[in-house]
Design a protein around this motif. Structure first.
Motif, mmCIF file in Angstrom:
data_model
loop_
_atom_site.group_PDB
_atom_site.id
_atom_site.type_symbol
_atom_site.label_atom_id
_atom_site.label_comp_id
_atom_site.label_asym_id
_atom_site.label_seq_id
_atom_site.Cartn_x
_atom_site.Cartn_y
_atom_site.Cartn_z
ATOM 1 N N UNK B 22 0.840 -1.194 0.000
ATOM 2 C CA UNK B 22 0.000 0.000 0.000
ATOM 3 C C UNK B 22 0.873 1.242 0.000
ATOM 4 N N UNK B 23 0.396 2.223 -0.710
ATOM 5 C CA UNK B 23 1.150 3.469 -0.782
ATOM 6 C C UNK B 23 0.625 4.430 0.268
ATOM 7 N N UNK B 24 1.489 5.273 0.770
ATOM 8 C CA UNK B 24 1.026 6.346 1.645
ATOM 9 C C UNK B 24 0.292 7.363 0.786
ATOM 10 N N UNK B 25 -0.411 8.235 1.460
ATOM 11 C CA UNK B 25 -1.178 9.243 0.727
ATOM 12 C C UNK B 25 -0.258 10.097 -0.138
ATOM 13 N N UNK B 26 0.863 10.491 0.449
ATOM 14 C CA UNK B 26 1.807 11.307 -0.310
ATOM 15 C C UNK B 26 2.304 10.588 -1.547
ATOM 16 N N UNK B 27 2.702 9.334 -1.365
ATOM 17 C CA UNK B 27 3.181 8.547 -2.499
ATOM 18 C C UNK B 27 2.106 8.435 -3.563
ATOM 19 N N UNK B 28 0.884 8.165 -3.121
ATOM 20 C CA UNK B 28 -0.205 7.985 -4.073
ATOM 21 C C UNK B 28 -0.468 9.262 -4.869
ATOM 22 N N UNK B 29 -0.442 10.400 -4.202
ATOM 23 C CA UNK B 29 -0.748 11.623 -4.955
ATOM 24 C C UNK B 29 0.379 11.968 -5.913
ATOM 25 N N UNK B 30 1.608 11.744 -5.482
ATOM 26 C CA UNK B 30 2.720 11.990 -6.396
ATOM 27 C C UNK B 30 2.598 11.090 -7.617
ATOM 28 N N UNK B 31 2.295 9.830 -7.363
ATOM 29 C CA UNK B 31 2.168 8.892 -8.474
ATOM 30 C C UNK B 31 1.027 9.304 -9.407
ATOM 31 N N UNK B 32 -0.086 9.713 -8.831
ATOM 32 C CA UNK B 32 -1.217 10.160 -9.641
ATOM 33 C C UNK B 32 -0.815 11.286 -10.585
ATOM 34 N N UNK B 33 -0.155 12.268 -10.009
ATOM 35 C CA UNK B 33 0.254 13.401 -10.849
ATOM 36 C C UNK B 33 1.167 12.929 -11.968
ATOM 37 N N UNK B 34 2.140 12.106 -11.625
ATOM 38 C CA UNK B 34 3.093 11.660 -12.643
ATOM 39 C C UNK B 34 2.409 10.850 -13.732
ATOM 40 N N UNK B 35 1.409 10.077 -13.341
ATOM 41 C CA UNK B 35 0.742 9.233 -14.341
ATOM 42 C C UNK B 35 -0.105 10.048 -15.305
ATOM 43 N N UNK B 36 -0.481 11.233 -14.896
ATOM 44 C CA UNK B 36 -1.280 12.080 -15.773
ATOM 45 C C UNK B 36 -0.420 13.095 -16.523
ATOM 46 N N UNK B 37 0.863 12.899 -16.419
ATOM 47 C CA UNK B 37 1.779 13.861 -17.009
ATOM 48 C C UNK B 37 2.454 13.238 -18.221
ATOM 49 N N UNK B 38 2.546 13.998 -19.296
ATOM 50 C CA UNK B 38 3.189 13.432 -20.482
ATOM 51 C C UNK B 38 4.699 13.662 -20.456
ATOM 52 N N UNK B 39 5.121 14.629 -19.650
ATOM 53 C CA UNK B 39 6.546 14.926 -19.575
ATOM 54 C C UNK B 39 7.079 14.587 -18.187
ATOM 55 N N UNK B 40 8.332 14.178 -18.112
ATOM 56 C CA UNK B 40 8.979 13.994 -16.822
ATOM 57 C C UNK B 40 9.019 15.311 -16.059
ATOM 58 N N UNK B 41 8.885 15.241 -14.747
ATOM 59 C CA UNK B 41 8.865 16.449 -13.912
ATOM 60 C C UNK B 41 9.933 16.374 -12.831
ATOM 61 N N UNK B 42 10.466 17.519 -12.459
ATOM 62 C CA UNK B 42 11.389 17.573 -11.332
ATOM 63 C C UNK B 42 10.585 17.565 -10.041
ATOM 64 N N UNK B 43 11.266 17.254 -8.940
ATOM 65 C CA UNK B 43 10.598 17.244 -7.640
ATOM 66 C C UNK B 43 10.024 18.626 -7.343
ATOM 67 N N UNK B 44 10.775 19.622 -7.667
ATOM 68 C CA UNK B 44 10.321 20.972 -7.362
ATOM 69 C C UNK B 44 9.151 21.371 -8.251
ATOM 70 N N UNK B 45 9.172 20.930 -9.490
ATOM 71 C CA UNK B 45 8.034 21.201 -10.382
ATOM 72 C C UNK B 45 6.788 20.505 -9.832
ATOM 73 N N UNK B 46 6.952 19.261 -9.394
ATOM 74 C CA UNK B 46 5.851 18.537 -8.772
ATOM 75 C C UNK B 46 5.315 19.317 -7.581
ATOM 76 N N UNK B 47 6.217 19.819 -6.784
ATOM 77 C CA UNK B 47 5.825 20.575 -5.606
ATOM 78 C C UNK B 47 4.989 21.787 -6.012
ATOM 79 N N UNK B 48 5.470 22.495 -7.017
ATOM 80 C CA UNK B 48 4.742 23.663 -7.497
ATOM 81 C C UNK B 48 3.342 23.309 -7.960
ATOM 82 N N UNK B 49 3.255 22.195 -8.684
ATOM 83 C CA UNK B 49 1.954 21.748 -9.189
ATOM 84 C C UNK B 49 1.028 21.329 -8.054
ATOM 85 N N UNK B 50 1.553 20.487 -7.173
ATOM 86 C CA UNK B 50 0.706 19.813 -6.195
ATOM 87 C C UNK B 50 0.259 20.723 -5.059
#
Lengths: 143, 143
Positions: B22-50
């Motif tokens: 099972x994934x933690x909530x944080x892991x799950x949301x990060x994964x969700x965002x990445x799966x809906x993204x067509x381009x690779x993202x940096x951690x900081x870009x993810x942070x900005x988005x999320x």
DNA sequence: TCAGGAATGATAATCATTATCATATTGCAA
DNA sequence: TTGCAATATGATAATGATTATCATTCCTGA
């Protein structure tokens, strides 16, 4: 530091391939060290090695590595810890790396040569080198 | 921040492949965002988005990315500027990058699958993903 | 319901790399 | 060969992404 500006640049005789301008002394010594090395080295490791022989600044090493990369003479790869490792372009260095413990084992097969040649033709890039790395978990780290 | 601890982990039904705890909530949301993204993202870009949606700490994102990598769900690559970019494991993302200007163009062919399978068998690693990157100089930067 | 363990967030610390700037060296022209 | 402008070098400060720390909050299982 050493400054001789000699060292006929490699592959100067045959006018094939990328242009090979004369190298600065710093670039030449960095390249020399890398060519005699069987393993990729970090800039700081190079510094540690080279400063014993002839004093050379760390900044110079970074600058030389950048220049050599741009000349197609040196290639780089990045470790899991964020260090950049450099090696002379001539041998492929491909690895299988454990995401957990960071252990890297060399992979000697390389199926990429053809694709590289193909891309070389199809793109507007002059391609100098490639990296191919596999990531996973080694049996030591297996749950 | 969000903490639901639900989200049936992917590929839980079929008991094939790597274990999917099972994934933690944080892991799950990060994964969700990445799966809906067509381009690779940096951690900081993810942070900005999320952080717009649900407040989440940067450290949590880094931790989630590490965990997801270790689970074989997320892959990484490192740009010339030293940023690490993350994407969901499912599509290969291979690039041809200019050492001078940093421009990256995608490469859609990938001749590595077979070798990966072969390594998988021959080594004691469980292989999750690979990176394949070409470096050279684009015509804009040609001397 | 409570205690122990894990996860989270804010932030300080780390560390490889880059930028800066004064000095030294080189290549070229007179 | 000398003088000069351009380039290279070194020491060091600055940068920036990532990691460590630690107090707080959340979750799970008894």
């Amino acid at each position: 530091m050493i400054l001789k500006q000699d060292a006929e640049s490699p592959a100067e005789a045959t006018s094939k391939g990328p242009p090979k301008p004369r190298l600065t002394a710093g670039q030449q010594s960095v390249l020399d060290v890398l060519q005699h090395q069987s393993q990729p080295l970090s800039a700081q490791a190079l510094h540690g090695l080279m400063r014993r022989q002839q004093p050379i600044g760390l900044a110079t090493i970074y600058r030389a590595l950048d220049a050599l990369k741009l000349l197609g003479l040196v290639q780089h790869r990045v470790t899991l810890t964020g260090e950049t490792l450099y090696s002379a372009v001539e041998h492929d260095h491909h690895y299988l790396t454990c995401l957990q413990c960071g252990v890297s084992v060399p992979v000697d097969t390389c199926p990429v040569k053809e694709l590289e040649a193909q891309l070389q033709g199809a793109s507007s890039f002059r391609i100098y080198y490639h990296t191919l790395e596999f990531f996973g978990v080694c049996d030591q780290c297996e749950v």
